[in-house]
Design a protein around this motif. Structure first.
Motif, PDB file in Angstrom:
ATOM      1  N   GLU A  42       0.813  -1.208   0.000  1.00 46.82           N
ATOM      2  CA  GLU A  42       0.000   0.000   0.000  1.00 46.82           C
ATOM      3  C   GLU A  42       0.850   1.264   0.000  1.00 46.82           C
ATOM      4  N   VAL A  43       1.898   1.264   0.805  1.00 44.16           N
ATOM      5  CA  VAL A  43       2.789   2.432   0.861  1.00 44.16           C
ATOM      6  C   VAL A  43       3.515   2.590  -0.473  1.00 44.16           C
ATOM      7  N   ALA A  44       3.937   1.486  -1.058  1.00 42.36           N
ATOM      8  CA  ALA A  44       4.608   1.546  -2.356  1.00 42.36           C
ATOM      9  C   ALA A  44       3.674   2.085  -3.430  1.00 42.36           C
ATOM     10  N   ARG A  45       2.413   1.666  -3.383  1.00 46.64           N
ATOM     11  CA  ARG A  45       1.430   2.108  -4.378  1.00 46.64           C
ATOM     12  C   ARG A  45       1.214   3.630  -4.318  1.00 46.64           C
ATOM     13  N   ALA A  46       1.342   4.203  -3.124  1.00 50.41           N
ATOM     14  CA  ALA A  46       1.134   5.638  -2.931  1.00 50.41           C
ATOM     15  C   ALA A  46       2.409   6.453  -3.096  1.00 50.41           C
ATOM     16  N   ALA A  47       3.519   5.810  -3.401  1.00 50.04           N
ATOM     17  CA  ALA A  47       4.824   6.479  -3.407  1.00 50.04           C
ATOM     18  C   ALA A  47       4.914   7.635  -4.392  1.00 50.04           C
ATOM     19  N   LEU A  48       4.440   7.441  -5.596  1.00 51.92           N
ATOM     20  CA  LEU A  48       4.568   8.492  -6.608  1.00 51.92           C
ATOM     21  C   LEU A  48       3.736   9.714  -6.231  1.00 51.92           C
ATOM     22  N   GLU A  49       2.522   9.490  -5.759  1.00 49.74           N
ATOM     23  CA  GLU A  49       1.672  10.606  -5.340  1.00 49.74           C
ATOM     24  C   GLU A  49       2.286  11.330  -4.152  1.00 49.74           C
ATOM     25  N   LYS A  50       2.843  10.580  -3.212  1.00 47.34           N
ATOM     26  CA  LYS A  50       3.503  11.187  -2.053  1.00 47.34           C
ATOM     27  C   LYS A  50       4.688  12.044  -2.499  1.00 47.34           C
ATOM     28  N   ALA A  51       5.452  11.565  -3.463  1.00 48.77           N
ATOM     29  CA  ALA A  51       6.582  12.329  -3.990  1.00 48.77           C
ATOM     30  C   ALA A  51       6.102  13.608  -4.667  1.00 48.77           C
ATOM     31  N   ARG A  52       5.000  13.523  -5.414  1.00 47.70           N
ATOM     32  CA  ARG A  52       4.437  14.724  -6.057  1.00 47.70           C
ATOM     33  C   ARG A  52       4.007  15.754  -5.022  1.00 47.70           C
ATOM     34  N   GLU A  53       3.341  15.278  -3.967  1.00 51.84           N
ATOM     35  CA  GLU A  53       2.901  16.182  -2.900  1.00 51.84           C
ATOM     36  C   GLU A  53       4.081  16.872  -2.234  1.00 51.84           C
ATOM     37  N   ARG A  54       5.102  16.110  -1.936  1.00 55.56           N
ATOM     38  CA  ARG A  54       6.286  16.691  -1.293  1.00 55.56           C
ATOM     39  C   ARG A  54       6.972  17.696  -2.204  1.00 55.56           C
ATOM     40  N   SER A  55       7.084  17.372  -3.478  1.00 53.77           N
ATOM     41  CA  SER A  55       7.711  18.275  -4.432  1.00 53.77           C
ATOM     42  C   SER A  55       6.932  19.585  -4.537  1.00 53.77           C
ATOM     43  N   GLN A  56       5.618  19.471  -4.591  1.00 57.34           N
ATOM     44  CA  GLN A  56       4.782  20.672  -4.664  1.00 57.34           C
ATOM     45  C   GLN A  56       4.958  21.516  -3.405  1.00 57.34           C
ATOM     46  N   LYS A  57       4.997  20.875  -2.238  1.00 57.56           N
ATOM     47  CA  LYS A  57       5.192  21.603  -0.981  1.00 57.56           C
ATOM     48  C   LYS A  57       6.547  22.286  -0.966  1.00 57.56           C
ATOM     49  N   TRP A  58       7.583  21.600  -1.430  1.00 62.12           N
ATOM     50  CA  TRP A  58       8.909  22.214  -1.476  1.00 62.12           C
ATOM     51  C   TRP A  58       8.920  23.406  -2.424  1.00 62.12           C
ATOM     52  N   ASP A  59       8.251  23.296  -3.563  1.00 60.09           N
ATOM     53  CA  ASP A  59       8.170  24.414  -4.508  1.00 60.09           C
ATOM     54  C   ASP A  59       7.461  25.607  -3.867  1.00 60.09           C
ATOM     55  N   GLU A  60       6.382  25.329  -3.139  1.00 61.67           N
ATOM     56  CA  GLU A  60       5.659  26.402  -2.451  1.00 61.67           C
ATOM     57  C   GLU A  60       6.529  27.043  -1.379  1.00 61.67           C
ATOM     58  N   ASP A  61       7.260  26.225  -0.628  1.00 66.46           N
ATOM     59  CA  ASP A  61       8.157  26.753   0.399  1.00 66.46           C
ATOM     60  C   ASP A  61       9.269  27.598  -0.216  1.00 66.46           C
ATOM     61  N   ASP A  62       9.816  27.144  -1.345  1.00 61.53           N
ATOM     62  CA  ASP A  62      10.845  27.921  -2.035  1.00 61.53           C
ATOM     63  C   ASP A  62      10.295  29.266  -2.485  1.00 61.53           C
ATOM     64  N   GLU A  63       9.081  29.270  -2.989  1.00 55.75           N
ATOM     65  CA  GLU A  63       8.472  30.517  -3.450  1.00 55.75           C
ATOM     66  C   GLU A  63       8.282  31.487  -2.294  1.00 55.75           C
ATOM     67  N   LYS A  64       7.844  30.973  -1.157  1.00 58.46           N
ATOM     68  CA  LYS A  64       7.681  31.828   0.041  1.00 58.46           C
ATOM     69  C   LYS A  64       9.044  32.350   0.489  1.00 58.46           C
ATOM     70  N   TRP A  65      10.039  31.491   0.494  1.00 56.42           N
ATOM     71  CA  TRP A  65      11.377  31.865   0.957  1.00 56.42           C
ATOM     72  C   TRP A  65      11.979  32.961   0.064  1.00 56.42           C
ATOM     73  N   ASN A  66      11.787  32.779  -1.240  1.00 55.37           N
ATOM     74  CA  ASN A  66      12.377  33.721  -2.191  1.00 55.37           C
ATOM     75  C   ASN A  66      11.554  34.971  -2.402  1.00 55.37           C
ATOM     76  N   GLY A  67      10.382  34.992  -1.813  1.00 50.62           N
ATOM     77  CA  GLY A  67       9.540  36.190  -1.882  1.00 50.62           C
ATOM     78  C   GLY A  67       8.778  36.227  -3.116  1.00 50.62           C
TER      79      GLY A  67
END
Length: 67
Positions: A42-67
């Motif tokens: 089950e965790v393996a099946r959700a891996a790609l979606e989890k990676a997408r979510e994390r990547s999107q969150k990191w992109d949002e955090d970078d945008e906030k950090w960089n103003g």
């Protein structure tokens, strides 16, 4: 048992194959197509979606950090 349990018994773990979008048990595919290891199918099946979510969150955090 060594330092990493997944290296000691990789065939007992689950992997998500990003080329076929399937879950595999053990080292079936080339490492360039695998995400993992994961403890459960089950965790393996959700891996790609989890990676997408994390990547999107990191992109949002970078945008906030960089103003």
């Amino acid at each position: 048992m060594g330092l990493y349990e997944d290296i000691d018994d990789p065939d007992s773990k689950y992997y998500f194959n990003i080329e076929t979008n399937t879950v595999e048990k053990g080292l079936v595919s080339d490492w360039t197509h695998r995400m993992g290891p994961y403890e459960t199918e089950e965790v393996a099946r959700a891996a790609l979606e989890k990676a997408r979510e994390r990547s999107q969150k990191w992109d949002e955090d970078d945008e906030k950090w960089n103003g």
